[in-house]
Scaffold this active site. Structure first.
Site, short mmCIF file in Angstrom:
data_model
loop_
_atom_site.label_atom_id
_atom_site.label_comp_id
_atom_site.label_asym_id
_atom_site.label_seq_id
_atom_site.Cartn_x
_atom_site.Cartn_y
_atom_site.Cartn_z
N ASP A 72 0.79 -1.11 -0.05
CA ASP A 72 -0.07 0.04 0.05
C ASP A 72 0.89 1.28 0.02
O ASP A 72 0.35 2.29 -0.03
CB ASP A 72 -0.96 0.02 1.16
N ASP A 128 -12.52 36.97 -33.35
CA ASP A 128 -11.95 35.59 -33.41
C ASP A 128 -12.66 34.54 -32.88
O ASP A 128 -12.64 33.41 -33.07
CB ASP A 128 -10.54 35.54 -32.99
N GLY A 167 -10.47 28.54 -36.17
CA GLY A 167 -11.72 28.89 -36.92
C GLY A 167 -11.35 28.76 -38.61
O GLY A 167 -12.31 28.08 -39.23
N LEU A 168 -10.20 29.43 -39.03
CA LEU A 168 -10.33 29.26 -40.39
C LEU A 168 -10.00 27.84 -40.76
O LEU A 168 -10.56 27.41 -42.02
CB LEU A 168 -8.97 30.04 -40.78
#
Lengths: 570, 435
Positions: free
Chosen positions: A36, A335, A470-471
């Site tokens: 443990d 953006d 995005g683009l």
């Protein structure tokens, strides 16, 4: 028995270790079998601590079971006390020791150590890590703040409140105009000995009026960004004119816990850990505590208002020429337009999941398509929130159930834990981590809070990052057959996040996300479907199949696809 | 040193070793806190070695937590292990544990129809409540035969330390091996090796003209090697006491050899097997000379870096003694304390004489006292587990984390330099960093 592939939380004794390791001067003697001690490496490797956790294990073996394991526990306890000389001792059992019932609490009492001993009853087969941490912290606070620790045992008990306003990692930087607070955030920062006449100033300060003072409760070892959250919130409190008396458990000694009652109120950063202790402190000392967790810009502003109310000071004016966070402007800039309505699935501990749901919808403009938590203790809050967002709440610690829910919801972004990263990778969905359990990369070297205004900046960067930009997204939608820039390729700015499943619905064997029986895709329709960008294709497939099934259509044609699109776009 | 222990004599050009080495050396036996893994950890590499096997741990949330913590970054792949986590109702007798287990197995096999062999792995909680997994595996085997074979073994911390989990797993496989037909001698190489190492050894045995050579564990569960009185077996790992015993019960005989670590160790290991099969010494020379020379050449730059460096082993895997032998004899490192979780005298009988007589051996652990000794000695490298490594680094000690020695191909000639590199890298790093 529960079939478990991955577990969201460890056993409760790991929660207790998180408290002991966070604090100074506390030692934990754990009755546990050999092996443990693996838990040590959570702290030394994942959190990269440079000291061994203050935990001594009995590490009994099979041959010990025939003999006196109780005697083994007692001799281990005494040896650990003599070696480490802690100010307080925690004693308890791990899951296996719980079965052999040696009663560490009783044995520790019989050992008659000259320091407070806090016995822990952590039912390993019912409860889990966070519960274990909350219970341990509560028991320690009860034992110490209740007055068991005398002044003489703790030479540090009398030291002045820890200064707020300056974080160890960041310089001070006043964001607020704070009317009516005569002291700068620097007050109390220098020790009285360091400046000439400092002691005198200190004395007169306490005679005239002192700044309101709070404790910060909840940060632990192995907490998700606890280190930097504390720094950020200390800075914030300092700027609005509130001093910090004690931060606990992170960095606190038993003597510090004895001083908890001296503060005017409590700031609860992590209700999963400190909720129980804060409620007890309210009963015991009448200390109110904060209920807003300052993750996200909106929540941080509400937190500031709540703190000012509890501190009895005027809320600060927001100085528009000094924006507190970049998130609002970044999110408003054009953006970010393409982020609008992106479907996001949120899962984690209740505190972080609730905060993320709010930030995602109110500050990023996402649409929530799933909300869940593994924290059963706060399930009710998550259910209520899910109802408000109009989604099905998912209260589960079953990894396979979460996987099925995400496959069903077909999100474009998953905000989750380390486990959701497995699922998202398998399904080919972008993912950001918002909550424990986390792996080593989420204990970063750099300053990266989740809380406060800087935390909001961190959230912005880390949640937008996994999305295709995005683009790129536009071009993927327009030109499907580019040989190097197509939807099978890894997003160009990401080394990781390659989709391993060819198509979400096919890559996973989840019975309830198969296509409804009797509905087949025509060849043309299938080809048309592939022209839809990958991150919304799964949703389009599901909607079309649903539409066809509802109308009893035998085959899906190109027409059906566009009929469904028109139907669901309403 | 007796000639039989150094059959290649001066050809090895190794430093002279005092007569008995560490054969009769006193061993410090300690009891106390042991900073070691339990046997469940063996699953982390075994589930990748046997490609159609699945490991179902019957245990607690702690066991599941250990498995995912130890599996580290590998957790992004779909693993072939899981945990049936016992709950309150299983303990209170409210639920029939066997029925619950059957349900978990059914759910699992539905999710993974490609699985051909399922190991039910015992843990501390299941051992303490005496859940009979061997009977459960028999029952489930009848239900799922012939598609899935179901076996059981213990990986509990109360019974096993780290690599002993592999030992118990392989020992559980032995009764299922087919009976070897006829009395033609065959060789079994025992112990999970990296695929590339296994392939190299297969080529070397081929070059020695030994045709009937098989490996255990196999890469596929349907490819079990036969065993019988005509079988001789060669241990590739030092932690296989139970497996050796099970093989001997089926009439197989062990070939005593040092372990195939380093150029010298690999040659002695191959030679022991070849001698047992009556291979012509000239043929042994011709098969091993070139790769042995290549391994030694590759070791040279590391010898320059590691010669005279003082080494301290904390107990972990039972690999410590063979590693210490290789590092001292082939790289000139100086041994301080060599700790091992368990010292199997018989299986190490060829290794101990090769250790320098002044080496301090320890078996078992009291971690705080052992740390005191390490701090007093201040070795150049301390070999230890991940729970100790960063804290010791913070005290200014250079460490080599020991688990990597199980996750890296280190056996055989071609890996001798890689093994040396594992020890040279932390020292190299320490000299590079200027901060």
């Amino acid at each position: 028995m529960q079939l478990t592939v991955w577990t969201y939380e460890g056993p409760p004794h790991v929660g207790a270790m998180r408290i002991a390791t966070a604090m100074e001067g506390v030692h934990y003697v754990l009755h546990a079998p050999q092996g443990d001690t693996y838990a040590d490496l959570l702290f030394t490797m994942i959190e990269r601590r440079d000291k061994r956790p203050p935990v001594t294990y009995t590490t009994f073996e099979a041959r010990d079971l025939g003999k006196d394991t109780a005697e083994l526990f007692q001799s281990t306890l005494i040896a650990a006390y003599e070696r480490f000389l802690p100010q307080a001792v925690l004693v308890g059992s791990s899951c296996t020791a719980e079965l052999i019932q040696d009663d560490p609490g009783g044995l520790a009492q019989a050992a008659n150590l000259p320091v407070p001993v806090v016995p822990l009853e952590l039912p390993s087969y019912q409860r889990k890590e966070n519960w274990g941490a909350a219970e341990t912290f509560y028991q320690l606070v009860r034992a110490m703040a209740g007055g068991q620790v005398s002044q003489s045992q703790n030479s540090d008990a009398a030291h002045s409140p820890l200064p707020a306003g300056i974080s160890p990692t960041r310089g001070e930087n006043g964001l607020f105009e704070t009317p009516g607070t005569p002291f700068s955030p620097l007050a109390g920062e220098m020790s009285p000995e360091a400046t000439e006449g400092g002691a005198l100033a200190q004395a007169s300060q306490s005679q005239t009026r002192r700044r309101p003072r709070c404790n910060i409760l909840g940060p632990t070892a192995l907490g998700f960004r606890h280190r930097d959250d504390v720094a950020e919130i200390r800075k914030l409190l300092g700027e609005i004119g509130v001093d910090v008396a004690v931060v606990a458990p992170l960095g606190a000694t038993p003597g510090d816990l004895a001083r908890l009652g001296e503060a005017d109120f409590n700031v609860v950063l992590y209700p999963e850990i400190a909720g129980v202790a804060a409620k007890w402190l309210k009963r015991q000392f009448g200390q109110e505590f904060t209920t807003v967790v300052p993750i996200g810009v909106g929540a941080t502003r509400e937190f500031v208002a709540e703190v000012c109310r509890l501190a009895g000071i005027a809320a600060p004016e927001f100085a528009p020429e000094k924006p507190q966070s970049n998130l609002p402007w970044f999110s408003r800039s054009v953006d970010s337009n393409y982020l609008t309505g992106k479907r996001v699935f949120v899962f984690g501990d209740a505190t972080h999941a609730l905060a993320a749901a709010r930030v995602a919808t109110e500050e990023f403009g996402f649409t929530l398509c799933g909300l869940g938590t593994y924290t059963r203790e706060l399930a009710r809050d998550v259910r209520t929130a899910a109802k408000e967002y109009g989604v099905e709440p998912l209260i589960s610690d079953d990894y396979l159930e979460v996987e099925a829910a995400i496959a069903e919801a077909q999100p474009e972004l998953v905000l989750g834990t380390q486990m959701e990263r497995h699922i998202a990778k398998r399904l080919g969905i972008g993912c950001a981590v918002i909550s424990a359990p986390v792996h080593v990369q989420d204990y970063p070297a750099r300053y990266s809070p989740q809380m406060g205004f800087e935390g909001a900046n961190v959230l912005w960067d880390s949640w937008v990052h996994p999305l295709v930009m995005g683009l790129e997204e536009h071009l993927l939608g327009m030109f499907r057959e580019d040989f190097e820039f197509n939807d099978e390729a890894v997003p160009s700015h990401l080394g990781s996040g390659a989709r391993t499943a060819p198509e979400p619905a096919e890559g996973i064997q989840v019975a309830d996300c198969e296509a409804p029986a009797g509905v087949g895709w025509g060849v043309d329709a299938e080809a048309e479907l592939r022209k839809i960008p990958f991150f919304v294709r799964g949703k389009a497939r599901r909607n079309t199949e649903k539409y066809a099934a509802e109308r009893g259509l035998a085959e899906i044609t190109v027409e059906t696809l566009y009929d469904a699109k028109a139907h669901f776009s309403r | 040193m007796s000639p039989s222990l150094d059959p290649l004599g001066a050809a090895l050009q190794s430093p002279p070793v005092p007569a008995p080495g560490c054969s009769q050396a006193p061993v410090l036996r300690e009891r106390g806190q042991r900073e070691v893994f339990c046997g469940l950890t063996g699953i982390v590499w075994l589930h990748r070695k046997i490609q159609d096997a699945f490991f179902l741990v019957v245990g607690s949330r702690t066991c599941a937590h250990l498995m995912q913590s130890a599996a580290g970054v590998m957790i992004f792949a779909e693993p072939r292990f899981a945990t049936a986590v016992m709950e309150e109702r299983d303990l209170a007798g409210l639920a029939d544990a066997n029925e619950e287990l059957d349900a978990a197995v059914t759910k699992l096999l539905e999710r993974r129809p490609d699985i051909k062999m399922l190991f039910l792995v015992g843990s501390c909680p299941s051992e303490v409540i005496k859940l009979d997994l061997s009977r459960a595996s028999e029952r489930l085997s009848r239900q799922y035969a012939p598609d899935v074979r179901i076996l059981s073994y213990s990986g509990s911390g109360i019974e096993t330390t780290f690599t002993q989990g592999e030992d118990n797993c392989l020992a559980a496989l032995v009764p299922t091996l087919p009976q070897a037909e006829g009395d033609e001698p065959n060789l079994l190489v025992i112990g999970a090796l990296a695929d590339v190492v296994e392939d190299q050894f297969a080529r070397l045995f081929d070059a020695l003209g030994m045709e009937n050579v098989r490996f255990l564990p196999p890469r596929r569960s349907r490819d079990l090697p036969p065993v019988g009185p005509s079988t001789r077996f060669l241990l590739a790992q030092p932690f296989l006491g139970e497996t050796a015993r099970a093989l001997e019960e089926r009439g197989a005989q062990r070939i005593a050899a040092p372990f195939p670590l380093g150029a010298e160790g690999t040659t002695l290991w191959l030679k022991a097997a070849a001698d047992a099969f009556g291979v012509d010494p000239m043929r042994i020379r011709s098969a091993t000379a070139a790769p042995e020379a290549r391994a030694k050449r590759a070791l040279e730059p590391y010898r320059a870096e590691l010669d005279g460096k003082r080494l301290f082993f904390f107990p972990d895997s039972q690999l410590e003694i063979p590693l210490a032998r290789m590092l001292s004899r082939e790289l000139g490192m100086e041994l301080t304390e060599v700790g091992t979780p368990y010292l199997h005298r018989q299986h190490l009988s060829e290794e101990l004489p090769l250790l320098p007589a002044e080496t301090a051996l320890s078996e078992g652990q009291d971690v705080d006292r052992q740390l005191d000794r390490a701090r007093a000695i201040r070795p150049d490298i301390a070999v230890c587990g991940l729970g100790l490594a960063n804290p010791l680094e913070a005290e200014g000690m250079t460490t080599k984390w020991s688990i990597e020695l199980l996750f890296t191909p280190i056996q055989g000639y071609e890996q001798a330099a890689d093994l040396a590199a594992l020890f040279a890298r932390p020292l190299d790093r320490r000299t590079r960093l200027r901060i």
